[in-house]
Design a protein around this motif. Structure first.
Motif, PDB file in Angstrom:
ATOM      1  N   UNK A 149      -3.721  13.421  -0.416  1.00 47.40           N
ATOM      2  CA  UNK A 149      -4.796  13.701   0.538  1.00 47.40           C
ATOM      3  C   UNK A 149      -5.610  14.921   0.093  1.00 47.40           C
ATOM      4  N   UNK A 150      -4.920  15.993  -0.297  1.00 45.99           N
ATOM      5  CA  UNK A 150      -5.603  17.207  -0.749  1.00 45.99           C
ATOM      6  C   UNK A 150      -6.363  16.960  -2.043  1.00 45.99           C
ATOM      7  N   UNK A 151      -5.797  16.115  -2.892  1.00 41.64           N
ATOM      8  CA  UNK A 151      -6.484  15.750  -4.137  1.00 41.64           C
ATOM      9  C   UNK A 151      -7.811  15.055  -3.838  1.00 41.64           C
TER      10      UNK A 151
ATOM     11  N   UNK B  68      -2.657   5.519   4.707  1.00 38.52           N
ATOM     12  CA  UNK B  68      -2.907   6.703   3.888  1.00 38.52           C
ATOM     13  C   UNK B  68      -3.299   7.853   4.812  1.00 38.52           C
ATOM     14  N   UNK B  69      -2.350   8.751   5.075  1.00 35.73           N
ATOM     15  CA  UNK B  69      -2.591   9.879   5.956  1.00 35.73           C
ATOM     16  C   UNK B  69      -2.152  11.172   5.289  1.00 35.73           C
ATOM     17  N   UNK B  70      -2.662  12.273   5.794  1.00 39.43           N
ATOM     18  CA  UNK B  70      -2.308  13.590   5.262  1.00 39.43           C
ATOM     19  C   UNK B  70      -0.832  13.883   5.462  1.00 39.43           C
ATOM     20  N   UNK B  71      -0.263  13.404   6.585  1.00 34.52           N
ATOM     21  CA  UNK B  71       1.132  13.672   6.891  1.00 34.52           C
ATOM     22  C   UNK B  71       2.076  12.960   5.919  1.00 34.52           C
ATOM     23  N   UNK B  72       1.746  11.723   5.543  1.00 37.78           N
ATOM     24  CA  UNK B  72       2.622  10.947   4.665  1.00 37.78           C
ATOM     25  C   UNK B  72       2.436  11.303   3.196  1.00 37.78           C
TER      26      UNK B  72
ATOM     27  N   UNK C 251       0.824  -1.204   0.000  1.00 41.30           N
ATOM     28  CA  UNK C 251       0.000   0.000   0.000  1.00 41.30           C
ATOM     29  C   UNK C 251       0.859   1.256   0.000  1.00 41.30           C
ATOM     30  N   UNK C 252       1.955   1.249   0.749  1.00 40.45           N
ATOM     31  CA  UNK C 252       2.846   2.407   0.735  1.00 40.45           C
ATOM     32  C   UNK C 252       3.405   2.657  -0.663  1.00 40.45           C
ATOM     33  N   UNK C 253       3.748   1.593  -1.374  1.00 44.61           N
ATOM     34  CA  UNK C 253       4.238   1.736  -2.749  1.00 44.61           C
ATOM     35  C   UNK C 253       3.182   2.374  -3.637  1.00 44.61           C
TER      36      UNK C 253
ATOM     37  N   UNK D   8       0.464   4.233  -2.677  1.00 42.07           N
ATOM     38  CA  UNK D   8       0.155   5.609  -2.298  1.00 42.07           C
ATOM     39  C   UNK D   8       1.278   6.557  -2.719  1.00 42.07           C
ATOM     40  N   UNK D   9       2.527   6.091  -2.628  1.00 39.65           N
ATOM     41  CA  UNK D   9       3.649   6.912  -3.088  1.00 39.65           C
ATOM     42  C   UNK D   9       3.570   7.137  -4.600  1.00 39.65           C
ATOM     43  N   UNK D  10       3.187   6.112  -5.330  1.00 46.03           N
ATOM     44  CA  UNK D  10       3.013   6.248  -6.780  1.00 46.03           C
ATOM     45  C   UNK D  10       1.936   7.288  -7.097  1.00 46.03           C
ATOM     46  N   UNK D  11       0.801   7.202  -6.410  1.00 41.72           N
ATOM     47  CA  UNK D  11      -0.283   8.142  -6.676  1.00 41.72           C
ATOM     48  C   UNK D  11       0.072   9.556  -6.233  1.00 41.72           C
ATOM     49  N   UNK D  12       0.818   9.673  -5.139  1.00 40.54           N
ATOM     50  CA  UNK D  12       1.314  10.994  -4.721  1.00 40.54           C
ATOM     51  C   UNK D  12       2.161  11.604  -5.837  1.00 40.54           C
TER      52      UNK D  12
END
Length: 210
Positions: free
Chosen positions: A180-182, A171-175, A125-127, A129-133
């Motif tokens: 998150x804003x999107x 999935x947090x606003x901080x990470x 999941x971190x991978x 979310x980082x991709x989508x960020x």
């Protein structure tokens, strides 16, 4: 967790979502299954503005002639269900198993869940979310949405898994502040609010969290 059995009368898989469309003069309706296909069909016939322009000028119908916005949109329209959602559903199933387990075996269920999360689910999941960020930050034409400055079918499809993942599964606003804003921007759109209200009118509430 499962669709009502009546849906098998509409489509042999008996799963949702399904969309039935019958054109004027047609003998019978067509039934569309799978979210990505449904959105593609609806955009083709009813919402072409939700699809980015496909071809670069002078490269029409050429291999690699597609614009970045179009390639992103096509990829992300299938990525949500094909890659991200299986991880989220797996996380949900492990929580259900833990919560529904008899008291005396709950410690074992908790241990299994923790091991799967630490070794497989959370890194995966971190991978993602980082991709989508990175996709939000690098969106063409000034960004704002996943494929550029305008809403596309990819954003519509990604709104559910990302809304479901909010404040869960790492999935947090901080990470992931840009992602998150999107998601917040999507959820503040009038169209999203109207769709959520439709669910409330039918189901009594709307809670996308997994």
């Amino acid at each position: 967790m499962t669709a009502p059995p009546e849906l098998k009368k509409v489509h042999p898989l008996g799963k949702s979502p399904l969309v039935s469309i019958q054109a004027e003069g047609a003998a019978k309706p067509i039934v569309l299954a799978e979210s990505g296909f449904i959105i593609e069909y609806l955009i083709d016939h009813f919402g072409p503005s939700l699809a980015p322009q496909r071809w670069q000028e002078g490269k029409e119908n050429e291999v690699q002639g597609e614009r970045d916005e179009w390639l992103r949109c096509r990829h992300l329209m299938h990525y949500g269900e094909g890659t991200l959602m299986p991880y989220l559903v797996t996380a949900l199933l492990f929580r259900i198993v833990r919560d529904k387990s008899p008291f005396f075996i709950r410690p074992i269920a908790n241990a299994i869940k923790a091991n799967v999360e630490s070794t497989f689910l959370n890194p995966s999941l971190d991978t993602n979310f980082a991709f989508l960020e990175s996709q939000v930050k690098s969106a063409p034409d000034g960004g704002g949405y996943l494929c550029g400055s305008k809403l596309t079918g990819a954003d519509i499809l990604m709104s559910f898994p990302l809304g479901a993942a909010k404040a869960r599964s790492g999935f947090t606003k901080e990470k992931y502040p840009a992602l998150w804003n999107y998601v917040n921007r999507l959820e503040e759109r009038d169209g999203f609010k109207k769709a959520a209200q439709k669910i409330v009118d039918v189901e009594g509430s709307y809670d996308p969290s997994l």
